[in-house]
Design a protein around this motif. Sequence first.
Motif, PDB file in Angstrom:
ATOM      1  N   ASP A 177       0.851  -1.186   0.000  1.00 47.96           N
ATOM      2  CA  ASP A 177       0.000   0.000   0.000  1.00 47.96           C
ATOM      3  C   ASP A 177       0.895   1.247   0.000  1.00 47.96           C
ATOM      4  O   ASP A 177       1.542   1.571   1.000  1.00 47.96           O
ATOM      5  N   ARG A 178       0.948   1.960  -1.147  1.00 50.33           N
ATOM      6  CA  ARG A 178       1.768   3.158  -1.295  1.00 50.33           C
ATOM      7  C   ARG A 178       0.915   4.388  -1.583  1.00 50.33           C
ATOM      8  O   ARG A 178       1.405   5.370  -2.146  1.00 50.33           O
ATOM      9  N   ARG A 179      -0.356   4.343  -1.193  1.00 52.62           N
ATOM     10  CA  ARG A 179      -1.241   5.463  -1.483  1.00 52.62           C
ATOM     11  C   ARG A 179      -0.915   6.693  -0.653  1.00 52.62           C
ATOM     12  O   ARG A 179      -1.179   7.822  -1.075  1.00 52.62           O
ATOM     13  N   ASP A 180      -0.350   6.494   0.516  1.00 50.09           N
ATOM     14  CA  ASP A 180       0.128   7.624   1.322  1.00 50.09           C
ATOM     15  C   ASP A 180       1.561   7.939   0.887  1.00 50.09           C
ATOM     16  O   ASP A 180       2.455   7.085   1.030  1.00 50.09           O
ATOM     17  N   PRO A 181       1.833   9.137   0.339  1.00 48.20           N
ATOM     18  CA  PRO A 181       3.179   9.419  -0.176  1.00 48.20           C
ATOM     19  C   PRO A 181       4.253   9.431   0.902  1.00 48.20           C
ATOM     20  O   PRO A 181       5.442   9.344   0.595  1.00 48.20           O
ATOM     21  N   THR A 182       3.886   9.538   2.175  1.00 46.95           N
ATOM     22  CA  THR A 182       4.876   9.593   3.255  1.00 46.95           C
ATOM     23  C   THR A 182       5.171   8.231   3.860  1.00 46.95           C
ATOM     24  O   THR A 182       6.187   8.068   4.535  1.00 46.95           O
ATOM     25  N   VAL A 183       4.289   7.264   3.648  1.00 50.65           N
ATOM     26  CA  VAL A 183       4.426   5.959   4.294  1.00 50.65           C
ATOM     27  C   VAL A 183       4.115   4.861   3.286  1.00 50.65           C
ATOM     28  O   VAL A 183       3.178   4.965   2.502  1.00 50.65           O
ATOM     29  N   THR A 184       4.905   3.794   3.321  1.00 50.21           N
ATOM     30  CA  THR A 184       4.645   2.588   2.543  1.00 50.21           C
ATOM     31  C   THR A 184       4.463   1.422   3.503  1.00 50.21           C
ATOM     32  O   THR A 184       5.351   1.171   4.348  1.00 50.21           O
ATOM     33  N   ARG A 212       6.250  -1.286   7.900  1.00 49.95           N
ATOM     34  CA  ARG A 212       5.877   0.099   7.725  1.00 49.95           C
ATOM     35  C   ARG A 212       7.146   0.941   7.543  1.00 49.95           C
ATOM     36  O   ARG A 212       8.002   0.998   8.439  1.00 49.95           O
ATOM     37  N   GLU A 214       8.596   4.710   6.879  1.00 47.47           N
ATOM     38  CA  GLU A 214       8.356   6.147   6.854  1.00 47.47           C
ATOM     39  C   GLU A 214       9.445   6.798   6.006  1.00 47.47           C
ATOM     40  O   GLU A 214      10.631   6.739   6.336  1.00 47.47           O
TER      41      GLU A 214
END
Length: 375
Positions: A177-184, A212, A214
């Motif tokens: 899940d890489r939808r959050d640009p700050t966290v994968t 996770r 960051e």
Amino acid sequence: MSRYDRYVLSQYLLFFSFFALILVAVFWVNRAVVLFDTLIGNGQSALVFLEFTALTLPNLIRMVLPIAAFGAAVWVTNRLNGESELTVLRATGTSPWQMARPALAFGVITALMMSALTHYLLPASISQLEVRESEVSRNITAKLLSEGDFLHPADGLTFYISQIDTDGTLNDVFLSDRRDPTVTVTYTGARAYLVRDGANAHLIMLDGMAQRLEHGTQRLSTTFFSDFSYDISSLAREAENPSRNIRAIPSLELMNQTAAITENDGHSVGAQAEELHLRFARALVCVAVTLIGFSTLMLGTFSRFGVWRQVFLAFVMLIFIEGMRGVVSEPVLRDPSLWPLIYLPTILGLAVALIFLVLSARPKRIRARSPEAAG
């Protein structure tokens, strides 16, 4: 209508049905191959494939109907000319205007078919097709249950299944899940199950690990779990107010609710004017191409070499009209007040057919001069 008119009209309708069936079959096979690969490859059933192909048929018929009408007019007129039936009618004093009555009636019939298609059947089929496409896109099970492939059901999301058992167990699951640009966040699980809870869908992973990362601090956290629930309901991509395809909007709504359509669906006034008048122009162009197919072949007299020059001229006129229909749309999109331009190809086609009928009614008579008259 005389007996001859009914006979010719029946021939027009017969060959029109034949050409329309052949053309629809050719276009349908071409479209069905891509549709079959997309739907069946994504886990849909054969019934869904048949439903989608049935909903695309009105658009295919709309595309081929003028061509089928033109082909029927040229074929029947050429056959009547080749069997000297038109020559006999000319010898009995029948004018080209009288012989054009079956072609005009045939053009009106095809125009009525096109009107019913563009104003009622086509918007209804496109609207239903959008509904079914939305339902299929929300079918998470069909989207995700594909073993051995890296799937991307949404931007920034990667899903992989090594093997699917007969009881529905998913083995060796990978989810990034890489939808959050700050966290994968990366999930792996030995086994997983897809579970639906009403309108929600969850991926239950067993005996796995969550990592996770960051990006700002480059800190990696690892968590082992025996069972974990991941909500995948958002992948259904349910739009609260989806915009409609402009071709799915009924004609009466395009006439009376222009401002509301612009506000709710985002279609400009020019696009609405172009779509509405195109629906009327498509019907009228059926009359034009039918009369062109008939009148062009009336220019020639009986010849042992056939009327290939007239047939070629008729095809050139058909291509010209179809090309004009693509040119006149751009100005209307920019300025809705220029909507009469939409009917320009039809008017030109009817004018050409009228000129050809006038020329065929007044053929040039070449009088051979005898030697005595020459002296």
